[in-house]
Scaffold this active site. Structure first.
Site, short mmCIF file in Angstrom:
data_model
loop_
_atom_site.label_atom_id
_atom_site.label_comp_id
_atom_site.label_asym_id
_atom_site.label_seq_id
_atom_site.Cartn_x
_atom_site.Cartn_y
_atom_site.Cartn_z
N CYS A 96 12.37 46.21 57.57
CA CYS A 96 11.67 44.93 57.44
C CYS A 96 10.71 44.88 56.26
O CYS A 96 10.76 43.96 55.43
CB CYS A 96 10.95 44.59 58.75
SG CYS A 96 9.58 45.70 59.19
N HIS A 141 6.23 44.58 62.39
CA HIS A 141 7.39 43.85 61.87
C HIS A 141 6.91 42.74 60.93
O HIS A 141 5.80 42.21 61.09
CB HIS A 141 8.22 43.25 63.01
CG HIS A 141 9.52 42.66 62.52
ND1 HIS A 141 10.53 43.43 61.99
CD2 HIS A 141 9.97 41.37 62.48
CE1 HIS A 141 11.54 42.65 61.65
NE2 HIS A 141 11.22 41.40 61.91
N HIS A 147 14.56 38.00 57.55
CA HIS A 147 14.02 39.32 57.89
C HIS A 147 15.14 40.29 58.21
O HIS A 147 16.29 39.90 58.42
CB HIS A 147 13.03 39.23 59.05
CG HIS A 147 13.65 38.92 60.38
ND1 HIS A 147 13.13 39.39 61.58
CD2 HIS A 147 14.73 38.18 60.73
CE1 HIS A 147 13.86 38.95 62.59
NE2 HIS A 147 14.83 38.22 62.11
#
Length: 393
Positions: A305, A353, A365
């Site tokens: 990420c 994240h 993402h």
């Protein structure tokens, strides 16, 4: 393992705080995992399908958290290795200089032994054949004594500095070893969590997997609804801002005719500059869609990420840190309702994240292991999972 997480000051979060109930490393027991999951807990205490899903999600989240710790340790290891290499090069250079100083002292000692320059007494004059010889010998003695003192001072200085650098190198090597231990621990944790999640999923029947897919579809539908609400809210804000700007421009033209000033305000200029950079970052991110999530990866074939968001903004000429823990501090925090394309959206209370906002409540993402870079609602894991939104440039 030393924690790489920075302390957070109150008030930095712009969305609700979600305190995830993290599963333990051993989920309960292998026997419990192998039992058939049902929609609701049975009398014998077997987990429901929803509980199984939550355990799997928790394991993936723990794997992602360990991934960010791995990224931080890897970055720190690389930095410390460069420092150690520099110190070792310096030690080698100083050792060479020390050896040269030692050799010079040796040559002085040999010269003194041959000439007797170190014996300034009457005998030295008696050995001379002429008054000129006496004068020359005394000059040599004085000259060598001065140079010898300089050589001794230089040798002592070189020896002290070399010993200091050797100590620094030893300490840096010790720190590097500890950081490499952190790196191995984080790597092992990631692999363990991923293995546990895969084993748990492998024990589900086809019917249970289908039901899990239905649950996920329902979550995505709710996330899409929330994204649409945010898009409408942002559109209304933009229209209100445009109307206010139009009224201001009208008032300015009426009250300041003939002015040579620009109608563009500093904030508008700043927004334009950011939009240009954000467009480049988003173009890069879109080009990565479909590439696999791989923990610790920074491209070009795969990403995790934070590796994706770092690479996207690098393509726009903006350098941001490697990990989510540092990226969250690399810009200005804004409310979710004011998010603009290019902003970074961070998730979960432990900030493990991140995605890059593209507008209309959507982001690009790299979700988790086993998935691919994709577009998805920022509400994919619920509104409360959003930690903050940060504008990096």
């Amino acid at each position: 393992m030393a924690s790489h997480r920075k302390s957070r000051t109150p008030g930095t979060r712009v969305a609700g705080i979600r305190t995830p109930a993290l599963a333990t490393a051993a989920l309960t027991s292998v026997a419990l995992l192998s039992q058939t999951a049902t929609a609701a807990p049975s009398d014998d205490g077997r987990p429901s399908l929803e509980e199984v899903e939550k355990k799997v999600d928790d394991l993936y989240r723990q794997a992602e958290s360990a991934t960010e710790k791995y990224n931080a340790a890897k970055e720190k290891t690389a930095k410390q290795r460069r420092q150690v290499d520099t110190l070792l090069d310096d030690v080698a250079k100083r050792t060479q200089e020390l050896n040269e100083a030692r050799a010079e002292l040796g040559s002085f000692a040999a010269a003194q032994y041959r000439t007797g320059a170190g014996v300034p007494d009457t005998a030295a004059f008696l050995l001379a054949d002429t008054p000129q010889d006496v004068f020359d010998q005394r000059q040599v003695m004085d000259r060598m004594t001065g140079r010898q003192k300089e050589a001794v001072d230089d040798y002592v200085t070189q020896q002290s500095e070399t010993m200091k650098k050797r100590q620094e190198a030893t300490e840096s090597l010790q720190t590097l070893t500890e950081t490499q231990g952190d790196l191995k621990t984080a790597k092992a944790t990631v692999q363990k969590k991923l293995t546990d999640a895969r084993e748990l999923m492998s024990k589900l029947t086809a019917e249970e997997k289908a039901r899990l897919a239905a649950i996920e579809k329902k979550k995505q539908k709710e996330a899409a609804r929330k994204a649409a609400e945010l898009a409408e809210q942002q559109k209304a804000q933009e229209e209100a801002q445009e109307e206010a700007a139009a009224q201001q421009d009208s008032g300015t033209s009426d009250s300041a005719s003939g002015s040579a000033g620009s109608a563009t305000t500093p904030s508008t200029s700043t927004d334009s500059s950011y939009a240009t950079k954000a467009e480049k970052a988003l173009a890069f991110a879109r080009a990565q869609i479909g590439k696999p999530y791989v923990w610790g990866a920074t491209g070009p074939g795969s990403y995790d990420c934070s590796g994706l968001t770092q690479a996207a903004w690098k393509a726009a000429g903006v350098t941001i840190p490697r990990t989510t823990y540092d990226q969250v501090n690399a810009g200005t925090t804004v409310p979710v309702s004011q998010a603009q394309p290019g902003d970074l959206v961070f998730f979960y209370d432990d900030i493990t994240h991140v995605g890059i906002y593209i507008g209309n409540g959507m982001m690009i993402h790299a979700p988790k292991p086993g998935t691919y870079v994709r577009e998805e609602s920022i509400y994919y894991d619920g509104e409360s999972s959003i930690h903050s939104v940060v504008r990096p440039a």
